[in-house]
Design a protein around this motif. Structure first.
Motif, PDB file in Angstrom:
ATOM      1  N   UNK B 485       0.800  -1.233   0.000  1.00 51.18           N
ATOM      2  CA  UNK B 485       0.000   0.000   0.000  1.00 51.18           C
ATOM      3  C   UNK B 485       0.835   1.286   0.000  1.00 51.18           C
ATOM      4  N   UNK B 486       1.828   1.340   0.835  1.00 47.08           N
ATOM      5  CA  UNK B 486       2.637   2.557   0.929  1.00 47.08           C
ATOM      6  C   UNK B 486       3.372   2.836  -0.368  1.00 47.08           C
ATOM      7  N   UNK B 487       3.744   1.776  -1.053  1.00 52.83           N
ATOM      8  CA  UNK B 487       4.449   1.935  -2.325  1.00 52.83           C
ATOM      9  C   UNK B 487       3.540   2.540  -3.390  1.00 52.83           C
ATOM     10  N   UNK B 488       2.288   2.110  -3.399  1.00 53.29           N
ATOM     11  CA  UNK B 488       1.358   2.658  -4.402  1.00 53.29           C
ATOM     12  C   UNK B 488       1.147   4.145  -4.178  1.00 53.29           C
ATOM     13  N   UNK B 489       1.066   4.525  -2.895  1.00 53.07           N
ATOM     14  CA  UNK B 489       0.963   5.949  -2.566  1.00 53.07           C
ATOM     15  C   UNK B 489       2.175   6.695  -3.131  1.00 53.07           C
ATOM     16  N   UNK B 490       3.347   6.131  -2.891  1.00 52.85           N
ATOM     17  CA  UNK B 490       4.588   6.784  -3.314  1.00 52.85           C
ATOM     18  C   UNK B 490       4.667   6.881  -4.836  1.00 52.85           C
ATOM     19  N   UNK B 491       4.292   5.809  -5.521  1.00 56.77           N
ATOM     20  CA  UNK B 491       4.369   5.814  -6.989  1.00 56.77           C
ATOM     21  C   UNK B 491       3.333   6.767  -7.586  1.00 56.77           C
ATOM     22  N   UNK B 492       2.127   6.781  -7.018  1.00 57.48           N
ATOM     23  CA  UNK B 492       1.106   7.712  -7.503  1.00 57.48           C
ATOM     24  C   UNK B 492       1.584   9.148  -7.314  1.00 57.48           C
ATOM     25  N   UNK B 493       2.170   9.410  -6.157  1.00 56.72           N
ATOM     26  CA  UNK B 493       2.676  10.754  -5.871  1.00 56.72           C
ATOM     27  C   UNK B 493       3.796  11.149  -6.841  1.00 56.72           C
ATOM     28  N   UNK B 494       4.688  10.212  -7.111  1.00 60.05           N
ATOM     29  CA  UNK B 494       5.835  10.575  -7.950  1.00 60.05           C
ATOM     30  C   UNK B 494       5.391  10.763  -9.406  1.00 60.05           C
ATOM     31  N   UNK B 495       4.397   9.976  -9.838  1.00 62.06           N
ATOM     32  CA  UNK B 495       3.904  10.182 -11.211  1.00 62.06           C
ATOM     33  C   UNK B 495       3.274  11.573 -11.337  1.00 62.06           C
ATOM     34  N   UNK B 496       2.534  11.978 -10.307  1.00 62.88           N
ATOM     35  CA  UNK B 496       1.913  13.314 -10.327  1.00 62.88           C
ATOM     36  C   UNK B 496       2.980  14.398 -10.259  1.00 62.88           C
ATOM     37  N   UNK B 497       3.986  14.184  -9.397  1.00 60.80           N
ATOM     38  CA  UNK B 497       5.033  15.202  -9.222  1.00 60.80           C
ATOM     39  C   UNK B 497       5.842  15.375 -10.503  1.00 60.80           C
ATOM     40  N   UNK B 498       6.053  14.263 -11.193  1.00 60.59           N
ATOM     41  CA  UNK B 498       6.822  14.333 -12.445  1.00 60.59           C
ATOM     42  C   UNK B 498       6.103  15.243 -13.446  1.00 60.59           C
ATOM     43  N   UNK B 499       4.802  15.035 -13.602  1.00 60.96           N
ATOM     44  CA  UNK B 499       4.059  15.845 -14.579  1.00 60.96           C
ATOM     45  C   UNK B 499       3.957  17.292 -14.092  1.00 60.96           C
ATOM     46  N   UNK B 500       3.729  17.470 -12.793  1.00 58.46           N
ATOM     47  CA  UNK B 500       3.649  18.841 -12.265  1.00 58.46           C
ATOM     48  C   UNK B 500       4.963  19.580 -12.511  1.00 58.46           C
TER      49      UNK B 500
END
Lengths: 340, 621
Positions: B485-500
């Motif tokens: 679970x924590x990894x999915x949070x981290x990956x979702x966050x990093x995908x968003x941060x990359x585009x931002x």
């Protein structure tokens, strides 16, 4: 390949990944994985130039377990992704892993077109006649009457014969194998690899949890000699424990029949000789079902034609020879004017 | 058109808008395109609007079979195809019926009287012949029997009547060329080239052009025809120019991007209006290493492109709204596996099949938000035909640098419209090198660049970088499958941060006309740019405090946009949908914008935007 001569020959173990295989214990997929790893070692595959592409389903987890490049894509679309991979880099050896649901239901259209186009790749269709990953609903190859969570009164859908479909779609290579037939499968897969074009291999694969023993009537080892026939180009189609049964052609009815050599005046010469370039024969062979007939395995049809990726790149190379790529000239074609 | 007669007897005009309208088979698109070319060659600024039905050949003479081509040209800056035509060429009653409402009062109508028979009048829905009553009294009407005069002009070539009548458009073009003092030669040269193997057809068409032209000369006095002159647009930058339409410029922009990034391009696509021209153009550019794959459907098209990207090339897919909807799941795969992918959406009116040949900007929500899961991508918009070239390059640059899908929103109007383009020199454009990973040291497929957050790209064929990827969530530190679970949070966050983070790599938002603060701003995106520009220009001439902000980076939005928008008392958001950009700005910035929308399949008129500016000025006070 030349670089490989100095390096030690790879064994099937070199094609295992560090990932824990997560199929159900006893699943037929384990045997197929082993057969593929053996095949890769036998044919001298280069791991970095080999790509496994899959869709969605139990069998589609396959790429994670083979030490090559791998792409686990989306449901049904692996043939299209694999086509893109092959077009982008024709030097890659592409293997497609799919199932009866992935390849013939949601992805039926793509399967049709990858075969029709004859894209150079090996397509392994794991047929277990069930949807395993979604917990046991019937599939497009399930038999009429199959009782599943979505067909409590039995399936009323007419099933599809994958090899008939492939031949109908224009496949130039059609073969069959059985998950547990570890002796035969690597040879069939190596032939698939040798064929330059789309090579379709249906693999009967037992789903131990949702559709156990569905192929048992012809896969059981002790009965196999009487229930299967492994065809080879140029050889008479003789089978049976006593090697005394054969496939003969009834010209009057235009059908294949089984016959016992030495009975009713049938001689060994009357048994049909397999011709893998004969499409009509192939179409008849793939339709034979147990228990009335032996199930036909091995290379049923192989009749090569230029592959799509070869043709595409032939055009690209020709265009490069005939026209100079000069972008500035390209965008200045036609009528231009100058503002001073 | 404010006229002044010059020494040669031409009335001098700043701008003229002509609408050629006829049956689908009358060759109006060709007529308009050829007139645009000579107009451009003589140095006027111009914008065009091809407006045609979805049917290839609708029943002859019907209103729904009318095909029109509008061109607005001038010696001053022209940025729209014109609100109201000054001249309407109507080849049949249906064309008159459909186009009359848009014509400027007092404008000139040139009609082919020969086609105004009972049958055609009935089909168009006229109870009375409008040429014979006073229903056209608000306009100047030139009734010419173009049918008869065309037949006479091509008699010597022995064509059948049907073939002979195909030259009607050329006769008309000849007359219009005379009327505006434009040269015939570029068109007769083109006809000779086009019909090299059919010299009779070439000669008949040339004879028709000459006859139309001669008619103008001889009938000048008798028919009371006037001639007009529209001069060169002198403020243009020096250089080589050509006309270009949006689809062509976008295709070239993608190839330019592929050359500048030194990465081969594979287009996976499926024919769809109005995007097919991209495939036609790119399939002819094989010598640039471009491979085109006309797939079995939209899904296979995008999947083929993704496969090419996995293999180390640049996968591109093109479509329009309905096709983009089909590609959606696969775009999610490219987001999850973080592969570069360029998706072209040449928008058309929706939903569903909608109006295939009519323009709209209603795929913005689909582009920015339309996927399952938190699935951010980069979205860029083109704003006119020549801008498509630059946007094509930028899409390739961002997709490969950030390992992400980039969607380019064009639309049917931009795709088909032509305008002059100052042809760039590719050697002067900035190169960007695409990086592939070949270093096995610490390799895993989701190892990231700390600055861009892009993952490494190791293409198959690279020894010691073997890896397996897919649409299942990946472990941040190893790239293996992870359900943690924590990894999915981290990956979702990093995908968003990359585009931002792409916001730091794109230009700050500029004000395209006006000031960076004030009372009113009109925000637009895409093909409304020209109309908004002209409306804001006129409003400013009326001393209204209004500025024009044109957004090209739809997602992520420019980093200074929020502050910029907050510097105005009121923001009008003008777009051809039901308010999608307005929603986006509201969602992001809590901006209380005034939404000006239009979904009639026709571009905004300048006056529609100008009226809105005037009203909002009163409201803001």
């Amino acid at each position: 390949m030349n670089e490989q001569t100095d390096i030690k020959k790879l064994t099937f173990k070199d094609f295992e990944t560090d990932q824990e295989v997560r199929w159900c214990p006893g699943c037929g997929d384990y045997a197929v994985l082993k057969a593929v790893q053996i095949t890769l070692a036998n044919i001298g595959a280069t791991p970095e130039n080999t790509v496994f592409v899959s869709g969605i389903g139990c069998s589609s987890r396959f790429p994670y377990y083979v030490e090559t490049y791998g792409f686990h894509t989306i449901h049904g679309r692996a043939p299209a992704v694999a086509t893109g991979v092959k077009l982008a880099n024709p030097d890659l050896d592409v293997w497609l892993v799919t199932g009866d649901g992935d390849g013939l239901s949601i992805g039926g259209n793509h399967m049709l077109h990858v075969l029709r186009r004859n894209v150079n790749m090996q397509i392994m269709l794991f047929n277990n006649e069930i949807y395993g990953l979604t917990k046991g609903q019937y599939s497009p190859t399930s038999k009429i009457g199959a009782k599943t969570p979505s067909t409590p009164l039995g399936s009323v859908d007419l099933p599809l014969n994958p090899c008939s479909f492939a031949l109908g779609a224009g496949a130039r290579f059609v073969a069959r194998g059985i998950d547990t037939a570890l002796k035969a499968l690597p040879g069939t897969l190596a032939r698939a690899k040798d064929h330059r074009g789309a090579s379709f291999v249906e693999i009967f694969q037992n789903c131990i949890v949702f559709n156990d023993k569905t192929f048992e009537h012809f896969t059981l080892k002790k009965e196999a000699a009487n229930t299967q026939i492994h065809v080879e180009h140029g050889k008479p189609m003789i089978y049976g424990k006593e090697k005394n049964m054969g496939l003969v052609f009834n010209q009057e009815k235009f059908v294949l029949e089984t016959a016992i050599i030495g009975e009713c005046g049938v001689r060994e010469d009357d048994v049909l000789v397999h011709n893998e370039t004969n499409k009509t024969m192939a179409q008849m062979l793939v339709e034979l079902t147990a228990p009335d007939f032996p199930v036909v395995c091995g290379v049923i049809y192989c009749n090569p034609e230029e592959s799509y990726d070869d043709a595409v790149h032939r055009q690209v190379e020709k265009a490069k020879e005939n026209k100079k790529a000069d972008f500035n000239a390209l965008i200045r074609q036609g009528r231009i004017w100058t503002v001073e | 058109m404010n006229a002044q007669t010059n020494a040669q007897g031409f009335e001098e005009l700043d701008t003229v808008c002509i609408r050629f309208a006829g049956d689908s088979g009358d060759g109006m698109q060709l007529t308009g395109t050829q007139f645009s070319v000579v107009t451009a060659l003589e140095g006027s600024d111009l914008a065009t609007f091809p407006d045609f039905p979805a049917e290839i050949r609708a029943p002859v003479g019907t209103t729904f079979g009318v095909s029109a081509f509008q061109i607005n040209f001038g010696s001053v800056e022209v940025s729209t195809a014109g609100d109201e035509p000054d001249v309407l060429v109507a080849m049949n009653p249906a064309a008159l019926m459909v186009s009359l409402a848009g014509l400027r009062l007092g404008g000139l109508i040139i009609v082919d009287e020969g086609s105004f028979n009972k049958r055609n009048l009935d089909k168009a829905g006229y109870l009375e012949n409008p040429l014979e009553d006073d229903s056209l009294s608000d306009y100047q009407v030139q009734k010419l029997d173009i049918t008869k005069m065309t037949l006479e002009s091509v008699k010597e070539f022995g064509l059948g009547k049907k073939d002979a009548l195909r030259s009607k458009n050329m006769w008309t073009l000849g007359l219009i060329l005379w009327m505006f003092g434009r040269a015939r030669k570029p068109i007769t040269d083109w006809l000779e080239q086009k019909f090299k193997k059919l010299p009779d057809v070439a000669n008949a068409n040339i004879a028709a052009i000459n006859a139309g032209h001669a008619f103008g000369e001889t009938a000048e006095t008798s028919a009371n025809l006037s001639r007009y002159h529209v001069g060169q647009h002198t403020t243009e930058e020096s250089g080589e120019y050509r006309t270009v339409n949006g689809n062509q410029a976008l295709a070239w922009g993608l190839v330019a991007g592929s050359q500048l990034g030194n990465i081969p391009l594979l287009l996976g696509t499926y024919p769809i209006t109005p995007a097919s021209a991209l495939l036609h153009t790119l399939s002819g550019l094989k010598e640039y290493g471009v491979v085109t794959f006309q797939a079995e459907d939209e899904i296979a098209a995008v999947c083929g492109a993704i496969g090419a990207s996995f293999a180390g090339q640049l996968g591109v897919t093109s479509s329009s709204g309905p096709g983009i909807a089909l590609k959606t799941e696969a775009i999610g795969l490219a987001i999850s596996t973080e592969l570069p992918l360029v998706i072209i959406d040449v928008q058309r009116a929706g939903p569903s099949t909608g109006l295939p040949t009519k323009t709209e900007q209603s795929d913005l929500h689909q582009a920015v938000w339309g996927r399952n899961g938190d699935a951010p991508i980069v979205v860029l918009a083109t704003s006119n035909p020549h801008d498509c070239f630059d946007v094509g390059i930028e899409a390739v640059r961002l997709a490969t640098k950030y390992m992400t899908p980039v969607m380019v929103l064009s639309d049917g109007y931009i795709g088909n419209a032509s305008e002059p383009w100052r042809i760039p020199d590719i050697n002067t454009l900035d190169k960007f090198s695409v990086k592939y990973c070949t270093d096995p040291e610490g390799f895993h497929p989701f190892k990231r660049d700390p600055e861009t957050l892009a993952r490494v790209w190791a293409k198959p064929g690279t020894p010691d970088c073997l890896h397996r990827i897919g649409g299942i969530e990946k472990d941040y530190d190893t790239g293996h499958i992870s359900y943690e679970p924590g990894n999915h949070q981290k990956m979702t966050d990093v995908r968003a941060a990359k585009i931002a983070g792409v916001a730091n790599d794109i230009p700050e938002q500029e004000v395209s006309l006006g000031t960076s603060e004030g009372k009113l701003a009109v925000v637009g995106w895409g093909s409304t740019r020209g109309s908004i520009h002209q409306a804001v220009k006129r409003a400013r001439e009326e001393n209204i405090d209004v500025s024009h902000i044109h957004i090209s980076n739809i997602w992520p939005l420019p980093r200074n946009l929020k502050n910029l928008l907050n510097s105005f008392d009121k923001v009008i958001v003008a777009e051809m949908n039901k308010g999608q950009m307005n929603n986006l700005l509201r969602a992001e910035y809590l901006l209380d914008g005034h939404s000006l929308t239009k979904v009639s399949g026709q571009p905004f008129k300048i006056t529609e935007i100008l009226d809105c500016i005037r009203k909002q000025e009163v409201e803001v006070g």
